[in-house]
Design an enzyme around this catalytic site. Structure first.
Site, PDB file in Angstrom:
ATOM      1  CD  GLU A 101      33.586  11.127  49.379  1.00 55.12           C
ATOM      2  OE1 GLU A 101      32.818  10.250  49.780  1.00 55.12           O
ATOM      3  OE2 GLU A 101      33.198  12.116  48.747  1.00 55.12           O
ATOM      4  CB  CYS A 114      39.048  13.701  40.672  1.00 57.64           C
ATOM      5  SG  CYS A 114      38.304  15.224  41.285  1.00 57.64           S
ATOM      6  CB  CYS A 121      35.206  23.549  50.404  1.00 56.49           C
ATOM      7  SG  CYS A 121      35.720  24.955  49.387  1.00 56.49           S
ATOM      8  CB  CYS A 125      30.171  26.933  45.181  1.00 51.31           C
ATOM      9  SG  CYS A 125      31.797  27.703  45.017  1.00 51.31           S
ATOM     10  CB  CYS A 128      29.606  22.774  45.690  1.00 48.71           C
ATOM     11  SG  CYS A 128      30.966  21.703  46.170  1.00 48.71           S
ATOM     12  N   GLY A 170      37.504  20.706  48.283  1.00 54.97           N
ATOM     13  CA  GLY A 170      38.318  21.867  48.650  1.00 54.97           C
ATOM     14  C   GLY A 170      38.696  22.749  47.480  1.00 54.97           C
ATOM     15  CD  GLU A 171      39.951  27.500  45.094  1.00 58.24           C
ATOM     16  OE1 GLU A 171      38.931  27.381  44.411  1.00 58.24           O
ATOM     17  OE2 GLU A 171      41.093  27.621  44.605  1.00 58.24           O
ATOM     18  CB  SER A 202      39.638  23.013  39.141  1.00 61.55           C
ATOM     19  OG  SER A 202      38.413  23.672  39.010  1.00 61.55           O
ATOM     20  CB  SER A 225      34.634  26.743  39.191  1.00 62.96           C
ATOM     21  OG  SER A 225      35.284  25.498  39.215  1.00 62.96           O
ATOM     22  CG  LEU A 226      33.053  32.159  34.616  1.00 64.39           C
ATOM     23  CD1 LEU A 226      34.123  32.951  35.347  1.00 64.39           C
ATOM     24  CD2 LEU A 226      33.207  32.345  33.099  1.00 64.39           C
ATOM     25  CG  HIS A 227      30.036  27.703  38.265  1.00 62.46           C
ATOM     26  ND1 HIS A 227      30.204  26.615  37.436  1.00 62.46           N
ATOM     27  CD2 HIS A 227      30.935  27.532  39.281  1.00 62.46           C
ATOM     28  CE1 HIS A 227      31.132  25.808  37.938  1.00 62.46           C
ATOM     29  NE2 HIS A 227      31.594  26.347  39.040  1.00 62.46           N
ATOM     30  CG  ASN A 301      26.591  15.995  38.604  1.00 59.24           C
ATOM     31  OD1 ASN A 301      26.187  15.308  37.666  1.00 59.24           O
ATOM     32  ND2 ASN A 301      27.802  16.515  38.637  1.00 59.24           N
ATOM     33  CB  CYS A 344      31.398  17.918  38.781  1.00 62.88           C
ATOM     34  SG  CYS A 344      32.058  19.545  38.939  1.00 62.88           S
TER      35      CYS A 344
END
Ligand code: SF4
Length: 382
Positions: A101, A114, A121, A125, A128, A170-171, A202, A225-227, A301, A344
């Site tokens: 996508e 995007c 992935c 995480c 996600c 994906g990363e 990212s 992406s810290l979180h 989300n 996201c």
């Protein structure tokens, strides 16, 4: 008859995905001057051409040779969905049948694309949906670049894609070689010609690859992406933290060769009662001094497969206020495309199964159909 005799093996040289130097070498191997490779590069990436016969400044004999010996593979568009906020999500099929996508987000008069870099992935995480798919495969260079070419075919008159973000499925740094090669094509003046400052990669923090990216000279923007601001919490939310803990990650970021006037962006998805407490904000503020950076706060989300809740606006603002008081530049980002699962952390092919069944019954839709769609003002999606 053996299987080998039954199956047709495609031995053509796949041009989409080759760098400028590789196209020049390919032209030389055909006995052509190297500038023919440059012309091919411009036709395929700069102009998005998919047919050799349209490359009118190449000699007819060369076009015939190319048609015989080379191919320009493209993603197949299976459809798109349009969000109430104007965000468009596209389902693309790869030549091997895998699906990805990509998302177009309207943003202050221009569109941000995007892009995905992997099917699924591996990094799992906790918040996600792409991570829940698991890893299927890396995208190839041409498949990363082709998302932009395909999205460009769906632009209405006057629309243009001004920014690219590698934040889809994906990363990107897990697929380092293909991602960096695709970025080089996306920013090349003869390729898609995006200024590097308009491109953002990212990552969740693959430290050796961050160091390599810094040394690559690509100069694209970096988002992390810290979180979470402690290893204890980040180990749970972003499992790759167990391999590259915060101390290592922050050291790599402090050493990152940031171009002048640029900042590293930290993405921080806020989950109620998990990482949105005042002490979490204070820990985060303690992590950042000495770094030219900004923090994007993204209220989660929510999705049924994700065991966390979105915090109330009040909590989000209180978190932002603590960061601001500590001198950290912090912005609250509202999700785009939530209603079509384009926001996201929500990209997943699993979500698309119903759409896929419906679209399968009519077969894949060629890109050209988008032009008619725009004229009729309807949408291919739901
Ligand atoms: S947030 Fe990014 S790295 Fe983490 S699972 Fe999702 S796609 Fe992978």
């Amino acid at each position: 008859m053996t299987a080998l005799m039954v199956g047709k093996i495609d031995t053509k040289v796949k041009l989409k995905g080759l760098s400028l130097e590789e196209m020049e070498r390919y032209a030389a191997a055909l006995g052509e001057p190297s500038y023919r490779g440059r012309q091919l590069f411009q036709w395929i990436y700069g102009r998005g051409c998919r047919h050799f016969e349209e490359m009118t400044d190449l000699p007819a004999a060369l076009r015939a040779t190319l048609a015989e010996q080379a191919s320009i593979t493209s993603l197949t568009c299976f459809g798109r969905q349009v969000s109430r906020d104007g965000t468009r999500k596209y389902l693309f099929g790869c030549p091997d049948g895998r699906q990805i996508e990509s998302v177009l987000i309207p943003d202050e008069g221009r569109l941000t694309a995007c892009l995905s870099t992997q099917v699924g992935c591996a990094l799992a995480c906790a918040f996600c949906l792409t991570g829940k798919m698991g890893f299927v495969r890396h995208l190839q260079v041409g498949e990363i670049v082709d998302q932009v070419l395909a999205l460009r075919e769906d632009l209405a008159p006057g629309e243009r894609i001004g920014n690219l973000v590698l934040m889809g499925m994906g990363e990107p740094l897990h697929n380092y070689e293909a991602t960096v090669k695709a970025l080089a094509i996306l920013v090349h003046p003869l390729g898609l010609a995006y200024p590097p400052r308009r491109v953002m990669l990212s990552t969740v923090g693959l430290v050796p690859e961050i160091v390599r990216l810094g040394a690559s000279g690509l100069d694209v923007n970096l988002a992390v992406s810290l979180h979470a601001a402690t290893d204890e919490l980040r180990d749970r939310l972003v499992p790759i933290n167990r391999r590259y803990p915060l101390k290592e990650l922050m050291a790599a970021l402090r050493a990152y060769p940031l171009p002048p006037r640029r900042r590293i962006t930290f993405e921080y998805v806020l989950m109620e009662g998990v990482n949105d407490r005042p002490e979490d904000a204070r820990e985060l503020a303690r992590l950042l001094p000495g770094l030219r950076c900004k923090v994007n706060l993204l209220p989660l989300n929510e999705a049924s497969a994700i065991p966390f809740q979105r915090p109330a606006r009040q909590r989000v603002e209180a978190f932002q206020q603590i960061l601001k008081s500590a001198g950290v530049l912090a912005t609250i980002r509202e999700s785009r495309g939530w209603d079509i699962s384009a926001a996201c952390g929500m990209l997943t092919i699993e979500d698309q199964k119903q759409d896929q069944k419906r679209l399968d019954s009519t077969g894949p839709l060629p890109y050209d159909v988008f032009r008619g769609v725009e004229q009729s003002g309807s949408s291919l999606g739901s």
